[in-house]
Enzyme design. Structure first.
Site, mmCIF file in Angstrom:
data_model
loop_
_atom_site.group_PDB
_atom_site.id
_atom_site.type_symbol
_atom_site.label_atom_id
_atom_site.label_comp_id
_atom_site.label_asym_id
_atom_site.label_seq_id
_atom_site.Cartn_x
_atom_site.Cartn_y
_atom_site.Cartn_z
ATOM 1 N N ASP A 1 1.398 -0.722 10.621
ATOM 2 C CA ASP A 1 0.485 -1.324 11.591
ATOM 3 C C ASP A 1 -0.182 -2.585 11.058
ATOM 4 O OD1 ASP A 1 -1.111 0.058 9.823
ATOM 5 O OD2 ASP A 1 -2.040 1.340 11.326
HETATM 6 C C1 LAN Z 1 -6.138 3.778 4.686
HETATM 7 C C2 LAN Z 1 -6.854 2.681 5.338
HETATM 8 C C3 LAN Z 1 -6.123 1.981 6.419
HETATM 9 C C4 LAN Z 1 -5.165 2.887 7.151
HETATM 10 C C5 LAN Z 1 -4.698 2.321 8.501
HETATM 11 C C6 LAN Z 1 -4.092 0.936 8.400
HETATM 12 C C7 LAN Z 1 -5.897 2.231 9.428
HETATM 13 C C8 LAN Z 1 -3.709 3.309 9.083
HETATM 14 O O1 LAN Z 1 -3.381 2.934 10.393
HETATM 15 C C9 LAN Z 1 -2.558 3.552 8.165
HETATM 16 C C10 LAN Z 1 -3.032 4.142 6.839
HETATM 17 C C11 LAN Z 1 -4.099 3.302 6.127
HETATM 18 C C12 LAN Z 1 -3.418 2.148 5.436
HETATM 19 C C13 LAN Z 1 -4.829 4.093 5.049
HETATM 20 C C14 LAN Z 1 -4.129 5.148 4.286
HETATM 21 C C15 LAN Z 1 -4.972 6.027 3.362
HETATM 22 C C16 LAN Z 1 -6.089 5.261 2.677
HETATM 23 C C17 LAN Z 1 -5.484 4.155 1.826
HETATM 24 C C18 LAN Z 1 -6.964 4.658 3.787
HETATM 25 C C19 LAN Z 1 -7.601 5.661 4.712
HETATM 26 C C20 LAN Z 1 -8.102 4.092 2.975
HETATM 27 C C21 LAN Z 1 -8.322 5.106 1.834
HETATM 28 C C22 LAN Z 1 -7.100 6.046 1.832
HETATM 29 C C23 LAN Z 1 -6.691 6.456 0.410
HETATM 30 C C24 LAN Z 1 -5.594 7.487 0.480
HETATM 31 C C25 LAN Z 1 -7.906 6.951 -0.343
HETATM 32 C C26 LAN Z 1 -7.657 7.524 -1.663
HETATM 33 C C27 LAN Z 1 -7.426 8.973 -1.560
HETATM 34 C C28 LAN Z 1 -6.267 9.585 -1.815
HETATM 35 C C29 LAN Z 1 -5.930 10.815 -1.095
HETATM 36 C C30 LAN Z 1 -5.274 9.072 -2.787
#
Ligand code: LAN
Length: 722
Positions: free
Chosen positions: A453
């Site tokens: 996305d």
């Molecule tokens: C995010 C932030 C953005 C998010 C969107 C783009 C909104 C989504 O549509 C796809 C997935 C994604 C990129 C995403 C995946 C998981 C993240 C990176 C997070 C929620 C921000 C933090 C999270 C990450 C996994 C945090 C660390 C924790 C672990 C379990 C490793």
């Protein structure tokens, strides 16, 4: 209690943007008064620190468009010189402790001002129940409370200073640290206040499995894979930091029984009931049971034969850690792997190595100074994500055509231009990466990860801005086609799009989920949000360049629409995985259906979706869901309406061409009522979620989506075509 929270002088902090790489954000502290005068604080810094911004009062808005305009007048002040909007990205409460432990075992210290502000943040986020949860909106758990207690102790708080005694009492009341979830067990073992024997095997040998094995780690969701890899190195080598006096003291503080008397092997399956979201599957416990014999072998007489295998596996995972570091400018994919990888590099190559120093130099990218203290963010920022939505909102509301906003719009294009990733990763095949040529990442290009996305919304933003008569065509068709190729490469057979990669394995791999606090993490699942972004980007591009891969685009879009149909729930809604929750995903799904020509006028599904939303409109005209919707998968009503969710509902109803306009009018009135005289909206409850159970804040959304919804509603209510 006369304990005063530690604090620095907030007037000393400045935000450096783009110093080491495009879009980088880094807070620095100026100790010297003269330096502060030479480099005065700007509105962005003052805003995020909660200081008076001195923004002018604006003429009161009488129409939704005027309110949207006032909103952007305010928000534009937060645009950095490079064109993006620097924003905090907090919520999870297990990130700071990871970093603090990592720095500690590597013999490093953050700056004293950073340490002070980290303490202030942790203390500020302490819940009324006395401890910390998985994230700021959740009640205390063992993971949250023990990890943050340990962090405070490492940061210099005495065992009986301020609330520490009370916190310790809560830890004991919850059964002590033995039942901390696996990730906590790992961090505590690294620090030396837990025994590796109490951790279920994190076997690096898994990385030696041939690729065809159905559960080989290259098939796991990228975040789990990139966290597992350094963890398996530390586990495989049984790394433990220096045995400082604090380590021995902590061993006495966080348990309910003497450390020496704890039966560690029994702790592998001991996970506190305060914490569990996804209990261990029996398959995992069985695997851990069997692996415990393997792990014990080197200690048994005559059974050291497995050691060469372990050595080989450890070498292999270290190589993967190195690839990840080098692919991402030592930032890694996220904050958890950042801290783990840093410890690995220290353990193997030492404090003076290039790799370790490079890691240290990129710690600040994750630290954000908020008005409540210094936080560790969920990523190194949300630069691309916020900017792409803001750009599209400006164009769709026609605010981008207004002279006072043109410069700001062009700066966004400039940022997008520099943020597009132009090649595949350096260690592309070696690190099992998905292609990135033509992509945009969630934060900065240096972070290097495509998200389906993010590349899509990035491309949509470029197309939107470049459609303006005054905008240069900075990105030519060739560069857009690279983005399209990447998007097309990300569709799964079901028609849905996952986050970072294709779905590489069966959802049965969830049996191996050893992170008890998260749900659905082992596989890259498909999401209506990601699917909508991808299919809408393809559609927008198709109009601009009807000659490129026309048939592929058509087939992909059709399959994507079918997927959106397939995952609609009987009540008409869609479940959201990245924003809260049904309101968020329903907005995306209705955008998809709108693109396919399905509206209330001709589609029972769209009518059902709109009724789902309209039925949940609150007395005051707004909408409000809590993050519990994501946890329980049932709509959880918030006590108070939220401007962001109200804006999402408005956009959803517009996509569905909902014809009772009074619903939209009432919603707009609510958003307008909440707007302050200088055009801002105040922060309300958290907006985002991940892995079903952890809330994360998107503070830019209150500007972006309120402006977007008001501007579009203005046209819709006036029967304008848009
Ligand atoms: C995010 C932030 C953005 C998010 C969107 C783009 C909104 C989504 O549509 C796809 C997935 C994604 C990129 C995403 C995946 C998981 C993240 C990176 C997070 C929620 C921000 C933090 C999270 C990450 C996994 C945090 C660390 C924790 C672990 C379990 C490793």
């Amino acid at each position: 209690m006369d304990f005063e929270f530690p604090s620095t002088d907030l007037k000393g902090w400045r935000l450096k943007v783009g110093e080491d790489s495009h879009g980088q954000q880094k807070w620095v502290y100026l100790r010297d008064e003269k330096q502060r005068e030479e480099w005065p604080q700007d509105v962005t810094e003052k805003y995020w620190l909660g200081l008076e911004t001195g923004s002018p009062e604006l003429p009161e808005a009488t129409t939704p468009l005027e309110a949207a305009r006032n909103g952007y007048k305010f928000y534009k002040q937060l645009q950095s010189h490079d064109g993006h909007f620097s924003t905090e990205y907090g919520g999870p409460l297990f990130l700071i402790p990871g970093l603090v432990i990592a720095m500690n075992v590597c013999g490093q210290k953050l700056l004293p001002e950073q340490e002070t502000e980290l303490k202030r943040y942790i203390l500020n986020k302490r819940r009324k129940e006395g401890g910390w949860g998985l994230h700021t909106a959740a009640p205390p758990t063992v993971f949250g409370t023990v990890m943050n207690y340990v962090a405070l102790r490492i940061l210099g708080m005495g065992p009986d200073e301020g609330p520490m005694t009370e916190i310790r009492a809560l830890i004991h009341e919850m059964g002590g640290a033995t039942g901390i979830p696996t990730w906590g067990k790992v961090w505590l073992s690294v620090l030396g206040v837990y025994e590796w024997e109490g951790v279920g095997s994190i076997t690096p040998e898994l990385w030696l499995l041939p690729d065809w094995v159905p559960f080989a780690p290259w098939r796991w969701w990228i975040h789990v894979r990139q966290t597992f890899t350094p963890m398996s190195y530390l586990y495989g080598t049984r790394f433990v930091g220096p045995f400082t006096p604090l380590v021995f003291t902590l061993r006495q503080e966080i348990y309910t029984q003497p450390y020496e008397s704890i039966k560690w092997s029994a702790q592998r399956t001991n996970i506190s009931p305060y914490d569990v979201y996804s209990p261990h599957h029996p398959v995992l416990d069985l695997a851990h049971g069997l692996l415990s014999y393997y792990e014990a072998m080197p200690e048994l007489p005559g059974f050291s034969s497995c050691l060469p295998l372990r050595r080989h596996a450890v070498k292999r995972v270290y190589e993967l850690v190195r690839y990840e570091d080098e692919n991402t400018g030592y930032q890694t994919i996220g904050p958890v792997s950042k801290a783990f990888n840093m410890v690995c590099r220290y353990a193997k190559e030492g404090p003076d190595s290039h790799a370790f120093k490079a890691h240290l130099s990129r710690v600040d990218d994750f630290l954000w100074l908020s008005k409540g203290g210094l936080m560790m963010m969920g990523t190194n920022g949300s630069q691309l994500w916020d900017l792409s939505f803001m750009a599209q909102a400006l164009v769709e509301t026609s605010l981008a055509d207004e002279p006072e906003f043109k410069k700001s719009t062009l700066k966004m294009l400039d940022w997008l231009d520099k943020a597009q990733i132009r090649q595949d990763p350096k260690w592309y095949h070696e690190n099992f990466r998905h292609r990135t040529k033509g992509a945009w990442a969630f934060s900065t290009p240096e972070q290097s990860y495509v998200v389906s996305d993010c590349v899509s919304e990035g491309l949509k933003a470029v197309i939107a801005i470049q459609s303006l008569s005054y905008a240069p065509k900075t990105l030519d068709l060739g560069r857009m086609r690279d983005a399209i190729d990447t998007i097309l490469s990300m569709q799964n057979p079901s028609g849905g799009f996952a986050s970072y990669e294709l779905q590489r394995g069966s959802t049965k791999m969830e049996y191996l989920n050893a992170a008890e606090v998260f749900g659905n993490i082992m596989v890259d699942y498909e999401y209506p949000e990601c699917t909508t972004s991808a299919l809408s980007a393809l559609k927008h591009f198709g109009k601009l360049d009807p000659t490129y891969r026309t048939q592929d685009i058509q087939i992909t879009v059709d399959k994507a629409i079918k997927y959106i149909h397939d995952v609609q729930r009987p009540d008409g809604s869609w479940y959201g995985s990245w924003g809260i929750c049904f309101t968020y995903a329903t907005m995306f799904a209705l955008e998809s259906l709108g693109i396919a020509g399905e509206t209330c006028a001709n589609s029972e599904r769209v009518r059902r979706a709109c009724s789902f939303l309209v039925d949940r409109q609150m007395e005051d005209g707004g909408w409000g869901e809590t993050y519990m919707s994501c946890v329980s998968m049932e709509y959880a009503q918030h006590e108070q309406s939220q401007v962001v969710q109200t804006a999402w509902a408005v956009l959803a109803l517009i996509y569905g061409r909902y014809d009772d306009k009074s619903v939209i009018e009432r919603a707009c009135r609510l958003i307008m009522k909440r707007q302050k005289a200088d055009g801002r909206w105040e922060q309300e409850d958290t907006e985002g979620i991940f892995n079903k159970n952890c809330a994360i804040d998107y503070p830019a959304f209150k500007f972006i989506f309120c402006i977007w919804a008001l501007g579009r509603a203005d046209k819709y209510l006036r029967n304008d075509a848009n």
